[in-house]
Write a protein that holds these residues in place. Structure first.
Motif, PDB file in Angstrom:
ATOM      1  N   SER A 384     -38.341 -90.027  74.436  1.00 57.52           N
ATOM      2  CA  SER A 384     -37.441 -89.397  75.414  1.00 57.52           C
ATOM      3  C   SER A 384     -37.794 -87.929  75.549  1.00 57.52           C
ATOM      4  N   SER A 386     -36.476 -84.060  76.889  1.00 59.51           N
ATOM      5  CA  SER A 386     -35.325 -83.227  77.221  1.00 59.51           C
ATOM      6  C   SER A 386     -35.804 -81.847  77.651  1.00 59.51           C
ATOM      7  N   PRO A 387     -35.256 -81.310  78.782  1.00 61.42           N
ATOM      8  CA  PRO A 387     -34.373 -81.993  79.730  1.00 61.42           C
ATOM      9  C   PRO A 387     -35.150 -83.021  80.545  1.00 61.42           C
ATOM     10  N   THR A 388     -34.425 -83.979  81.113  1.00 62.37           N
ATOM     11  CA  THR A 388     -35.090 -85.018  81.903  1.00 62.37           C
ATOM     12  C   THR A 388     -35.490 -84.510  83.282  1.00 62.37           C
ATOM     13  N   THR A 403     -38.728 -86.445  72.002  1.00 64.82           N
ATOM     14  CA  THR A 403     -38.179 -87.075  70.804  1.00 64.82           C
ATOM     15  C   THR A 403     -38.758 -88.476  70.699  1.00 64.82           C
TER      16      THR A 403
END
Length: 452
Positions: A384, A386-388, A403
């Motif tokens: 994942s 961040s930010p998307t 992550t």
């Protein structure tokens, strides 16, 4: 009796006994699906002189052994032993299947100490229960002390009777115990059990290894002196390191970590020489006996218990499969102990990601122990960022963070890429939008790979 073989898919070991006057004995075998095509091979035979009972004369027994190779995986065979006009009845066995990733199931017992009818009946009752509850059992592993006093033939005869409920069709593997080895018992073990002959030269009858499914099994002899125990440890290291099987299971008699009361500070040679190798190489499960108290340790590493979920080597003491019991103590390295004076067995299944251990007694319907060892394949399960999403002006920067969730001991790394050269991304995830970048949507991707 049938015994484990170096490759359970294509080999089988068979042994039987006769009176010494029998000059020659053979084995005849065939596929169940092709009953008209049988193969006959002569057995290797040896005579052993041994005292029959505590009070009485010496006797003789003749052991016959046959090693069968070139079998087809996943195939049922019929066999009989003897000679023309004196054949036994037909028995059957099944070779292991060709697919290595299929689960394997076996039963572990130890310290049956078979002597007299009580020992015989207790062992038969226990194994009957095991094979009824776990009908897919492919083989039996016995951790030693099959008999109470190996110097007497009548005790070996009682054990062969006790194991006759399964031994002709379900192969067994054995470790030698300190009661088996007494006097001529060591020779009975070597001559009467047709086990793999791939161990070290100095311990060829008593240490060996074999493969089935995704498991490599190694069996060692704790009835050896310091020199030969140290040499076995060297062979153990070589044997484990050359195997590419996912799971490693080792069996021997005297434990590295005791379960019996009063033995906690007593260091067996197995603890001095075997344990450092087992724990360094990450052997998954070690099967032991001798203490007659069922227990399993926490995962062990460098002689210390790991209580925080880390992987280590688990030692399982199988208690007793007979009539003799000792008092136990829950030492700090023991995760679980069952200190009740009843015979028990352990049913073990090894699948691709898990070893499942269930211990039972015939005294209750309840499980004594229900424990598992998990080993997932190394993999990245999710990534994942961040930010998307982010709005970044020309000439500005934006820090992105990846992550990664990994399994099976994977050591992940992250690689960043951008959909356009006007939006550069550094190895640490820092995004830089050049001053002349056209307004619009751009994609930055984080990709994770791993070293297992």
């Amino acid at each position: 009796q049938t015994f484990v073989a170096e490759d359970m898919r294509t080999m089988m070991n068979v042994g039987w006994q006769t009176a010494p006057r029998v000059q020659q004995s053979s084995i005849q075998y065939k596929k169940e699906s092709e009953p008209e095509k049988s193969i006959t091979e002569d057995a290797l035979s040896e005579v052993q002189v041994i005292q029959n009972a505590k009070i009485g004369p010496l006797g003789e027994i003749k052991f016959h052994k046959a090693f069968i190779a070139g079998l087809e995986p996943g195939t049922k065979y019929l066999y009989r032993v003897g000679s023309e006009g004196h054949w036994s009845t037909w028995y059957d066995f099944m070779t292991a299947g060709p697919a290595e990733d299929k689960p394997i199931s076996f039963v572990f017992v130890t310290d049956s100490h078979t002597k007299g009818d009580n020992g015989l009946e207790a062992y038969q009752q226990l194994l009957t229960d095991a094979l009824t509850r776990y009908p897919n059992t492919q083989f039996i592993m016995h951790g030693g002390d099959m008999v109470d006093d190996g110097q007497f033939l009548e005790e070996w005869t009682q054990f062969w009777k006790a194991s006759s409920i399964y031994a002709s069709s379900i192969p067994s593997g054995y470790a030698m115990g300190n009661h088996d080895v007494k006097s001529e018992g060591k020779e009975v073990f070597a001559k009467g059990l047709e086990l793999p002959k791939n161990g070290p030269d100095f311990m060829n009858e008593y240490a060996y290894s074999f493969d089935t499914g995704e498991v490599h099994f190694t069996v060692l002899n704790t009835e050896a002196d310091d020199v030969n125990t140290a040499k076995q440890a060297e062979w153990l290291r070589e044997d484990i390191q050359k195997s590419n099987k996912k799971w490693k299971i080792v069996m021997f008699h005297k434990p590295t970590y005791h379960t019996e009361a009063g033995r906690g500070d007593h260091s067996e040679l197995s603890q001095i020489y075997f344990a450092p190798v087992l724990e360094e190489l990450g052997v998954d499960l070690v099967l032991v006996g001798h203490d007659h108290v069922y227990a399993h340790t926490y995962p062990m590493k460098q002689g210390k218990p790991l209580n925080n979920g880390e992987r280590g080597t688990v030692y399982l003491n199988g208690g007793a499969a007979g009539w003799k019991f000792y008092d136990g103590t829950k030492y700090d390295y023991l995760d679980f102990i069952y200190d009740v004076d009843v015979p028990l067995y352990t049913a073990i299944q090894v699948s691709h990601d898990r070893i499942s251990i269930q211990a039972r007694t015939t005294e209750s319907e309840d499980l004594i122990d229900d424990y598992s060892i998990e080993k997932l394949d190394a993999a990245v399960t999710s990534v994942s960022v961040s930010p998307t999403t982010a709005s970044v002006a020309q000439g500005s920067t934006q820090q992105l963070t990846a992550t990664v969730t990994a399994a099976g001991g994977a050591n992940p790394t992250v690689t960043w890429t951008s959909s356009n050269s006007k939006v550069a991304v550094a190895a640490n995830g820092l995004v830089t939008v050049v001053a002349d970048a056209a307004p619009g949507d751009y994609t930055v991707t984080a990709t994770s790979t791993f070293d297992s």
